[in-house]
Design a protein around this motif. Structure first.
Motif, PDB file in Angstrom:
ATOM      1  N   ARG A 253     -10.815  66.491   3.281  1.00  0.00           N
ATOM      2  CA  ARG A 253      -9.946  67.662   3.155  1.00  0.00           C
ATOM      3  C   ARG A 253     -10.507  68.879   3.883  1.00  0.00           C
ATOM      4  O   ARG A 253      -9.810  69.878   4.059  1.00  0.00           O
ATOM      5  CB  ARG A 253      -9.744  68.014   1.666  1.00  0.00           C
ATOM      6  CG  ARG A 253      -9.163  66.895   0.842  1.00  0.00           C
ATOM      7  CD  ARG A 253      -7.902  66.318   1.468  1.00  0.00           C
ATOM      8  NE  ARG A 253      -6.861  67.328   1.655  1.00  0.00           N
ATOM      9  CZ  ARG A 253      -5.823  67.190   2.483  1.00  0.00           C
ATOM     10  NH1 ARG A 253      -5.707  66.108   3.227  1.00  0.00           N
ATOM     11  NH2 ARG A 253      -4.921  68.151   2.581  1.00  0.00           N
ATOM     12  N   VAL A 254     -11.778  68.794   4.287  1.00  0.00           N
ATOM     13  CA  VAL A 254     -12.404  69.871   5.043  1.00  0.00           C
ATOM     14  C   VAL A 254     -13.052  69.262   6.278  1.00  0.00           C
ATOM     15  O   VAL A 254     -13.788  68.281   6.180  1.00  0.00           O
ATOM     16  CB  VAL A 254     -13.478  70.614   4.208  1.00  0.00           C
ATOM     17  CG1 VAL A 254     -14.161  71.687   5.061  1.00  0.00           C
ATOM     18  CG2 VAL A 254     -12.850  71.242   2.964  1.00  0.00           C
ATOM     19  N   LEU A 255     -12.778  69.839   7.435  1.00  0.00           N
ATOM     20  CA  LEU A 255     -13.300  69.333   8.700  1.00  0.00           C
ATOM     21  C   LEU A 255     -14.177  70.401   9.340  1.00  0.00           C
ATOM     22  O   LEU A 255     -13.726  71.513   9.616  1.00  0.00           O
ATOM     23  CB  LEU A 255     -12.143  68.969   9.630  1.00  0.00           C
ATOM     24  CG  LEU A 255     -12.491  68.392  11.000  1.00  0.00           C
ATOM     25  CD1 LEU A 255     -13.325  67.129  10.874  1.00  0.00           C
ATOM     26  CD2 LEU A 255     -11.202  68.096  11.779  1.00  0.00           C
ATOM     27  N   LEU A 256     -15.456  70.062   9.555  1.00  0.00           N
ATOM     28  CA  LEU A 256     -16.424  70.975  10.151  1.00  0.00           C
ATOM     29  C   LEU A 256     -16.744  70.503  11.560  1.00  0.00           C
ATOM     30  O   LEU A 256     -17.221  69.379  11.750  1.00  0.00           O
ATOM     31  CB  LEU A 256     -17.702  71.000   9.303  1.00  0.00           C
ATOM     32  CG  LEU A 256     -17.496  71.281   7.800  1.00  0.00           C
ATOM     33  CD1 LEU A 256     -18.795  71.054   7.039  1.00  0.00           C
ATOM     34  CD2 LEU A 256     -16.974  72.692   7.577  1.00  0.00           C
ATOM     35  N   LEU A 257     -16.490  71.330  12.559  1.00  0.00           N
ATOM     36  CA  LEU A 257     -16.623  70.940  13.961  1.00  0.00           C
ATOM     37  C   LEU A 257     -17.628  71.838  14.657  1.00  0.00           C
ATOM     38  O   LEU A 257     -17.478  73.064  14.669  1.00  0.00           O
ATOM     39  CB  LEU A 257     -15.270  71.050  14.668  1.00  0.00           C
ATOM     40  CG  LEU A 257     -14.105  70.270  14.048  1.00  0.00           C
ATOM     41  CD1 LEU A 257     -12.797  70.658  14.730  1.00  0.00           C
ATOM     42  CD2 LEU A 257     -14.342  68.785  14.182  1.00  0.00           C
ATOM     43  N   ASP A 258     -18.654  71.236  15.251  1.00  0.00           N
ATOM     44  CA  ASP A 258     -19.704  71.996  15.926  1.00  0.00           C
ATOM     45  C   ASP A 258     -19.509  71.893  17.437  1.00  0.00           C
ATOM     46  O   ASP A 258     -19.744  70.850  18.035  1.00  0.00           O
ATOM     47  CB  ASP A 258     -21.072  71.437  15.514  1.00  0.00           C
ATOM     48  CG  ASP A 258     -22.210  72.400  15.836  1.00  0.00           C
ATOM     49  OD1 ASP A 258     -21.938  73.424  16.490  1.00  0.00           O
ATOM     50  OD2 ASP A 258     -23.346  72.137  15.414  1.00  0.00           O
ATOM     51  N   GLU A 259     -19.069  72.986  18.046  1.00  0.00           N
ATOM     52  CA  GLU A 259     -18.840  73.068  19.493  1.00  0.00           C
ATOM     53  C   GLU A 259     -17.981  71.898  20.004  1.00  0.00           C
ATOM     54  O   GLU A 259     -18.357  71.218  20.965  1.00  0.00           O
ATOM     55  CB  GLU A 259     -20.186  73.077  20.239  1.00  0.00           C
ATOM     56  CG  GLU A 259     -21.120  74.203  19.843  1.00  0.00           C
ATOM     57  CD  GLU A 259     -20.769  75.540  20.466  1.00  0.00           C
ATOM     58  OE1 GLU A 259     -19.802  75.595  21.253  1.00  0.00           O
ATOM     59  OE2 GLU A 259     -21.457  76.520  20.156  1.00  0.00           O
ATOM     60  N   PRO A 260     -16.825  71.646  19.399  1.00  0.00           N
ATOM     61  CA  PRO A 260     -16.058  70.448  19.767  1.00  0.00           C
ATOM     62  C   PRO A 260     -15.423  70.488  21.146  1.00  0.00           C
ATOM     63  O   PRO A 260     -15.126  69.436  21.708  1.00  0.00           O
ATOM     64  CB  PRO A 260     -14.978  70.381  18.680  1.00  0.00           C
ATOM     65  CG  PRO A 260     -14.762  71.810  18.298  1.00  0.00           C
ATOM     66  CD  PRO A 260     -16.128  72.436  18.363  1.00  0.00           C
ATOM     67  N   THR A 261     -15.199  71.676  21.707  1.00  0.00           N
ATOM     68  CA  THR A 261     -14.498  71.746  22.994  1.00  0.00           C
ATOM     69  C   THR A 261     -15.440  71.919  24.177  1.00  0.00           C
ATOM     70  O   THR A 261     -14.984  72.092  25.311  1.00  0.00           O
ATOM     71  CB  THR A 261     -13.482  72.902  22.996  1.00  0.00           C
ATOM     72  OG1 THR A 261     -14.174  74.130  22.743  1.00  0.00           O
ATOM     73  CG2 THR A 261     -12.429  72.691  21.923  1.00  0.00           C
ATOM     74  N   ALA A 262     -16.742  71.857  23.934  1.00  0.00           N
ATOM     75  CA  ALA A 262     -17.702  71.985  25.036  1.00  0.00           C
ATOM     76  C   ALA A 262     -17.474  70.864  26.046  1.00  0.00           C
ATOM     77  O   ALA A 262     -17.402  69.694  25.691  1.00  0.00           O
ATOM     78  CB  ALA A 262     -19.127  71.923  24.502  1.00  0.00           C
ATOM     79  N   GLY A 263     -17.334  71.231  27.306  1.00  0.00           N
ATOM     80  CA  GLY A 263     -17.139  70.238  28.349  1.00  0.00           C
ATOM     81  C   GLY A 263     -15.700  69.828  28.593  1.00  0.00           C
ATOM     82  O   GLY A 263     -15.426  69.056  29.509  1.00  0.00           O
ATOM     83  N   MET A 264     -14.772  70.324  27.779  1.00  0.00           N
ATOM     84  CA  MET A 264     -13.361  69.983  27.984  1.00  0.00           C
ATOM     85  C   MET A 264     -12.752  70.867  29.057  1.00  0.00           C
ATOM     86  O   MET A 264     -13.100  72.053  29.176  1.00  0.00           O
ATOM     87  CB  MET A 264     -12.562  70.169  26.689  1.00  0.00           C
ATOM     88  CG  MET A 264     -12.840  69.158  25.609  1.00  0.00           C
ATOM     89  SD  MET A 264     -11.658  69.384  24.243  1.00  0.00           S
ATOM     90  CE  MET A 264     -12.283  68.216  23.055  1.00  0.00           C
ATOM     91  N   ASP A 265     -11.811  70.289  29.826  1.00  0.00           N
ATOM     92  CA  ASP A 265     -11.078  71.110  30.782  1.00  0.00           C
ATOM     93  C   ASP A 265      -9.931  71.812  30.035  1.00  0.00           C
ATOM     94  O   ASP A 265      -9.664  71.521  28.868  1.00  0.00           O
ATOM     95  CB  ASP A 265     -10.573  70.264  31.953  1.00  0.00           C
ATOM     96  CG  ASP A 265      -9.598  69.171  31.539  1.00  0.00           C
ATOM     97  OD1 ASP A 265      -8.808  69.391  30.589  1.00  0.00           O
ATOM     98  OD2 ASP A 265      -9.619  68.088  32.154  1.00  0.00           O
TER      99      ASP A 265
END
Length: 247
Positions: free
Chosen positions: A152-164
């Motif tokens: 129910r809780v999502l923790l994301l650490d720098e998830p978009t690094a390297g994405m265009d």
């Protein structure tokens, strides 16, 4: 229920300074962007919140669940900065394997892996080996793996690094759908352009302290007068960091 860190302290090694000391934080509903420069304490906050590490003082809880309990870990999911593809596994096998590690039966893990991949729009890639996926796709596999046990809780650490830019746009759409489904999301980044104006809430950290935590409007009004359109979030972030250095 609410994810809460109460007076938490943590340091890496007995002789090192504390990264966080007597740190308290409560995660609001919706999508929250966690901003801050490298070394601000963002990753440590996420690890404590996900029960990856245990505070040396203080308490982490979700409702009446302690972070030391198995029930807590079923509700909270963490995606680290780096997702390592496994050459022998397809996307679905990867997610199912993570589900099995989290306590699901093999049958349930296999079925839920397909559902989780559908939520992040990777149904067509479920049979593709993880080493053949793009950087943006492997990060969405990481999100699916985090959600496979219905967290129910999502923790994301720098998830978009390297994405265009296109991958980032698709990733934002995925997060928006998760929030619509009632999942609370805390996304750490040092890039102020990363969703800051689209988030429900923004938290800004520096040197282990929270400089601001509030809705996106409260963050944006921190921008100096005369800030150019399109750079309001950047202006607000810079102003908060400069003010924090003076304290």
């Amino acid at each position: 229920m609410t994810l809460v860190l109460s007076a938490c302290s943590y340091r890496y090694g007995r002789v090192r300074p504390y990264v966080l000391r007597a740190f308290s934080y409560e995660l609001p509903d919706g999508l929250t962007i966690l901003l801050g420069p490298n070394g601000a304490g963002k990753s440590t906050l996420l690890k404590l919140a996900a029960a990856v590490v245990v505070p040396q003082a203080g308490r982490v809880s979700y409702g009446n669940l302690s972070s030391r309990s198995k029930e807590f870990r079923r509700e909270i999911a963490w995606m680290p900065q780096s997702i390592t593809p496994l050459p022998s596994l397809t996307a679905r096998e990867y997610v199912a394997y993570v589900g099995w590690l989290k306590g699901l039966s093999r049958t349930d893990a296999w079925e839920r892996a397909q559902q989780a991949l559908r939520r992040v729009e990777l149904t067509e890639q479920e049979g593709v080996r993880t080493t053949q996926l793009s950087g943006g796709q492997i990060r969405r596999v990481g999100v699916a793996a985090a959600l496979v046990h219905d967290a129910r809780v999502l923790l994301l650490d720098e998830p978009t690094a390297g994405m265009d830019p296109r991958q980032r746009r698709l990733f934002r759409d995925v997060l928006a759908k998760l929030v619509e489904d009632g999942v609370q999301v805390l996304l750490s980044t040092h890039d102020v352009a990363d969703l800051a104006e689209e988030a429900d809430h923004v938290t800004v950290m520096d040197r282990g302290r929270v400089l601001l935590s509030g809705d996106t409007g409260a963050f944006l009004v921190e921008a100096p007068e005369g800030t150019a359109p399109g750079r309001v979030a950047e202006g607000a972030y810079t102003a908060l960091l400069e003010r924090g250095e003076q304290v």
